[in-house]
Enzyme design. Structure first.
Site, short mmCIF file in Angstrom:
data_model
loop_
_atom_site.label_atom_id
_atom_site.label_comp_id
_atom_site.label_asym_id
_atom_site.label_seq_id
_atom_site.Cartn_x
_atom_site.Cartn_y
_atom_site.Cartn_z
N CYS A 10 50.39 67.62 75.91
CA CYS A 10 49.59 67.13 77.02
C CYS A 10 48.90 65.82 76.68
O CYS A 10 48.96 65.37 75.54
CB CYS A 10 48.51 68.16 77.38
SG CYS A 10 47.45 68.51 75.97
N CYS A 65 46.30 66.13 74.06
CA CYS A 65 46.83 66.24 72.69
C CYS A 65 46.92 64.86 72.06
O CYS A 65 46.67 64.68 70.87
CB CYS A 65 48.24 66.84 72.68
SG CYS A 65 48.37 68.39 73.54
N ASP A 99 73.89 89.04 62.94
CA ASP A 99 73.51 89.25 61.55
C ASP A 99 72.16 89.96 61.60
O ASP A 99 71.49 89.95 62.64
CB ASP A 99 73.41 87.88 60.87
CG ASP A 99 72.74 87.97 59.52
OD1 ASP A 99 73.15 88.84 58.74
OD2 ASP A 99 71.83 87.17 59.26
N ASP A 145 72.18 83.44 60.46
CA ASP A 145 71.35 82.38 59.88
C ASP A 145 71.66 82.09 58.42
O ASP A 145 71.26 81.06 57.91
CB ASP A 145 69.87 82.76 59.98
CG ASP A 145 69.49 83.79 58.95
OD1 ASP A 145 70.27 84.73 58.74
OD2 ASP A 145 68.42 83.64 58.33
N ASP A 191 76.71 83.97 56.54
CA ASP A 191 77.19 84.01 57.93
C ASP A 191 77.98 82.76 58.28
O ASP A 191 78.62 82.71 59.32
CB ASP A 191 76.01 84.09 58.91
CG ASP A 191 75.14 85.29 58.66
OD1 ASP A 191 75.71 86.37 58.47
OD2 ASP A 191 73.91 85.14 58.65
#
Lengths: 739, 52
Positions: free
Chosen positions: A49, A52, A452, A637, A641
């Site tokens: 925003c 911020c 996984d 991940d 894998d």
């Protein structure tokens, strides 16, 4: 451009006028520019925003040593110019105090993404084409409404003077790409585009010289404009995904603590060679493959093998790059570094898997394959037909050019990129990063999902499971001991004890024995230990039921097992339920031991599960589903894998995954939750539907316009109307996908 | 028809001005952070005097 960027990025280092005269000033300035503190990039994913911006910039600029800070809200990144010596570690606590999470980014790795020269180049050509289109159109309207003789010729000449340089400048991306593929004896969409642009300009110029009635300058520049819009959208989508992917890679600043002649040196991981001695601190990732030389600790292998239980490491234990050191500092001797590490063992598997996947033919590929010969054949036959019946070369060429312009894949060039842009924008806002252009189309076909476990369905962070099975006193004692360690199990126990309202007991003489656990003296003077089973004095390890456990051993009492389960990733339960409700086939394949895998499968309701799977088993599993004619989505991940991710029809990996897994995956989840995966599948289906719809729409226009053009009734006005309405229709259709 | 000799150059000139303005915005990197700039304009911090 690059020069001005550098100047903007590095502030004038010589603050005092006298410094300029000093001979060393320039060297000093260079050192300051190259120094650690010169430019720091932080990723602030929560910035969203206007408030911020001021909070973060003013907060950081108030720090001593910070010269300026600027938040880029689009990229959610802060660039800080600071005095040398200041590092990201000094700034991150301040950002955190202001209420935002921050991560350091490797500025070197992101060097190319800030500027995006290709995008700016395309934008420039787009602007020139747009300018030319508007002006030529202005003149063309006069011609269409009946300007005659000298006025028409004058307008044609002015149009030509604007259009021809524009086509030369704005058409370059098409000409270059067409020339590139033609030299290799192939054809792509840019070949008919280039031919249409050149032929239309040539015929129009010829007509203008001979004061003909029709010139297609307006259609030519409009064609270039709309096609450039498509090209730019396509580029933007890809550049956004690439820059975000690079940002993920830049999050891991790869450095290692090298021991040399008794001193420690922070060196880039790439500079390590076999034989180097490296210190691995608790909490750090092992930078290269090697063997432990000194120290004991526990090692988290989850990313490599999927095991959720930490393994013991002492002198002689082999370590692989990517494992995480948990408790004690280790010194290791490097045996393989860089590209030779554990990655390479997997890389072979990945290469084989990718070869098996085969090249996916995207919708636009297929459309072009059909389109290009059709367009050329139609235009050529039209030319032959007219030449045969009238023997008028000029008229035949004119009509053939009109056919080429009208059939030119203007809407087709926009049809797919427009949908891709709106779909990937929509998914990006929901935390999904589409890395590959055809990933959306492949996602739409998925009918089986392989998950996984560790790090994917679970967070890879333990959660105390059986606190209630122990008396409060034992829990308090265990929590008191756990305070002496940074081990994930100890952390989880403290958290659970706090949640249960149990105050940790005051344990004296608290000290951690790396690789084993924590030892101390209970308030009543007895020696207490919390850690590995044998060390804590457990007679029967089986009491934990195969689950991850830490044992509390009190002198003179039987040891108690505190078991832990892996924390479920938020959204995992909803995702599995949604996918099952949609009738997708689900499977869970993990490298972890049987008990935790079965527990998770039961909890989520996945019937088809397999534990203790090696990387090759995962690939075999995906291949088996493929052999049944299923389109498999792999979600994983870890390094184990990676091959399965590459073998699957399409793959997704979370942002926390290892770099290798993220590289192999087509889609990356940027948030923690798994819930967007279901959204991605749904959006992909709708997007592919819209792409098909768009191609049908642009072909419908051709169906009407081509016969008219072949018969010689097409005027520049008709071409302009057909082209702009079809382009606008497909763009609006793409926007139906919504934000 | 004499008016055309004025109007055409004027219209081209105005269009060219627009093109030059766009090229300028591109060269001065005003499209790097469209979202942030849209919010920055509402920020009252340097309304009274320019940022040093």
């Amino acid at each position: 451009m690059a020069l001005s960027l550098d100047a903007a990025a590095t502030p004038a280092a010589s603050a005092c006028p006298a410094c300029v005269a000093a001979p060393a000033a320039e060297a000093m300035a260079r050192a300051a520019r190259a120094g650690e503190g010169a430019r720091i990039l932080l990723s602030v994913p929560q910035a969203h925003c206007g408030a911020c911006i001021s909070t973060l910039e003013q907060g950081l600029e108030a720090l001593p040593g910070v010269r300026s800070a600027r938040l880029n809200l689009t990229l959610k990144r802060i660039a800080v110019d600071a005095d040398p010596g200041l590092t990201a570690a000094d700034l991150i606590p301040e950002v955190r105090r202001l209420g935002y999470a921050a991560h350091e980014l490797d500025a070197g790795m992101l060097a190319g993404t800030d500027t995006d020269p290709t995008g700016r180049d395309l934008l420039m050509r787009l602007a020139v084409a747009g300018f030319a289109m508007m002006n030529v159109m202005l003149l063309s309207v006069a011609v269409w409404s009946g300007a005659e003789a000298a006025t028409r010729d004058l307008f044609h000449w002015i149009s030509g003077a604007i259009a021809l340089p524009t086509v030369v400048f704005a058409g370059q991306p098409f000409f270059r790409s067409a020339w590139g593929v033609l030299r290799q004896g192939r054809a792509n969409m840019d070949v008919p585009i280039s031919i249409a642009l050149i032929l239309a300009s040539g015929v129009s110029l010829y007509e203008t010289i001979h004061s003909g009635r029709h010139a297609y300058f307006d259609a030519t520049v409009m064609l270039a404009f709309f096609l450039l819009v498509g090209r730019y959208l396509d580029h933007r989508t890809r550049a956004a995904a690439r820059s975000a992917a690079q940002e993920l890679a830049a999050l891991e600043v790869p450095r290692a603590l090298k021991l040399e002649g008794g001193t420690e040196q922070l060196v880039p991981v790439a500079a390590l060679v076999p034989g180097d001695r490296v210190r691995v601190l608790p909490g750090a990732r092992v930078p290269a493959d090697g063997i432990v030389a000194e120290g004991t600790s526990e090692i988290d292998r989850a990313l490599l093998t999927g095991e959720s239980l930490p393994a013991f490491a002492g002198p002689g234990t082999a370590l692989a790059a990517g494992e995480v050191n948990l408790t004690g500092a280790l010194v290791m001797t490097v045996t393989a570094a860089g590209r030779d590490t554990a990655l390479s063992r997997i890389a072979e598997l990945v290469a084989v898997a990718e070869a098996g996947r085969g090249r996916f033919r995207s919708i636009s590929d297929r459309a072009v394959r059909f389109y290009t010969p059709f367009v050329h054949a139609t235009a050529f036959l039209t030319f032959l037909g007219w030449f045969w019946s009238t023997s008028d070369l000029r008229l035949s060429l004119n009509i053939a050019a009109a056919v080429l312009i009208i059939t030119c894949p203007c809407a087709l060039g926009l049809a797919v990129p427009a949908v891709m842009t709106s779909a990937s924008g929509r998914l990006f806002r929901r935390g999904l990063l589409i890395k590959d252009g055809t990933a959306l189309e492949r996602l739409a076909e998925v009918d089986a999902v392989v998950f996984d476990k560790t790090g994917t369905l679970t967070l890879g962070r333990p959660e105390a499971a059986n606190l209630g099975a122990h008396p409060a006193g034992a829990v308090a004692l265990a929590a008191g001991l756990a305070r002496g360690s940074g081990h994930p199990l100890a952390r989880a126990l403290i958290e659970a004890a706090e949640a249960a309202g149990i105050v940790p007991a005051a344990v004296a003489d608290l000290h951690e024995v790396p690789g084993y656990g924590v030892e101390g003296r209970a308030p009543d003077g007895r020696r207490v230990r919390f850690g590995r089973a044998a060390w804590a004095g457990a007679a029967d390890e089986g009491a934990a039921g195969g689950l991850t456990a830490a044992w509390l051993g009190v002198e003179g009492e039987a040891a108690r097992a505190f078991t832990f389960t892996d924390r479920l990733r938020p959204g995992a339960e909803e995702l599995v339920a949604t996918l099952r409700a949609r009738g997708l086939r689900l499977a869970l394949v993990s490298g972890d031991a049987e008990a935790p895998v079965r527990g998770l499968a039961d909890r989520l309701g996945i019937d088809d599960w397999q534990a203790g799977a090696l990387p090759a088993d995962k690939v075999a599993r995906v291949a088996a589903l493929k052999a049944q004619g299923r389109r498999v989505l792999m979600v994983g991940d870890g390094l184990n894998d990676t091959a399965a991710l590459a073998a699957a029809h399409v793959s997704i990996s979370p942002a926390s995954a290892l770099d290798a897994a993220r590289t192999a995956a087509d889609v990356v989840l940027t948030g923690t939750s798994l819930a967007p995966v279901a959204e991605a599948l749904a959006t992909a289906r709708r997007a592919v539907g819209l792409m098909r719809g768009n191609i049908v729409i642009s072909n419908l226009y051709n169906l009407v316009a081509v016969p008219v053009a072949i018969l010689g009734f097409a005027t520049p006005l008709a071409a302009a109307i057909a082209m702009s309405t079809s382009s606008i229709t497909v763009t609006l259709n793409a926007l139906r996908l919504g934000r | 028809m004499q008016i055309l000799s004025w109007l055409i150059p004027i219209s081209l000139g105005l269009g060219g001005l627009g093109l030059l303005a766009f090229v300028w915005t591109l060269k001065t990197r005003q499209y790097d952070d469209p979202e942030g700039d849209a919010r920055r304009i509402l920020n009252p911090d340097w309304d009274d005097r320019p940022k040093p």
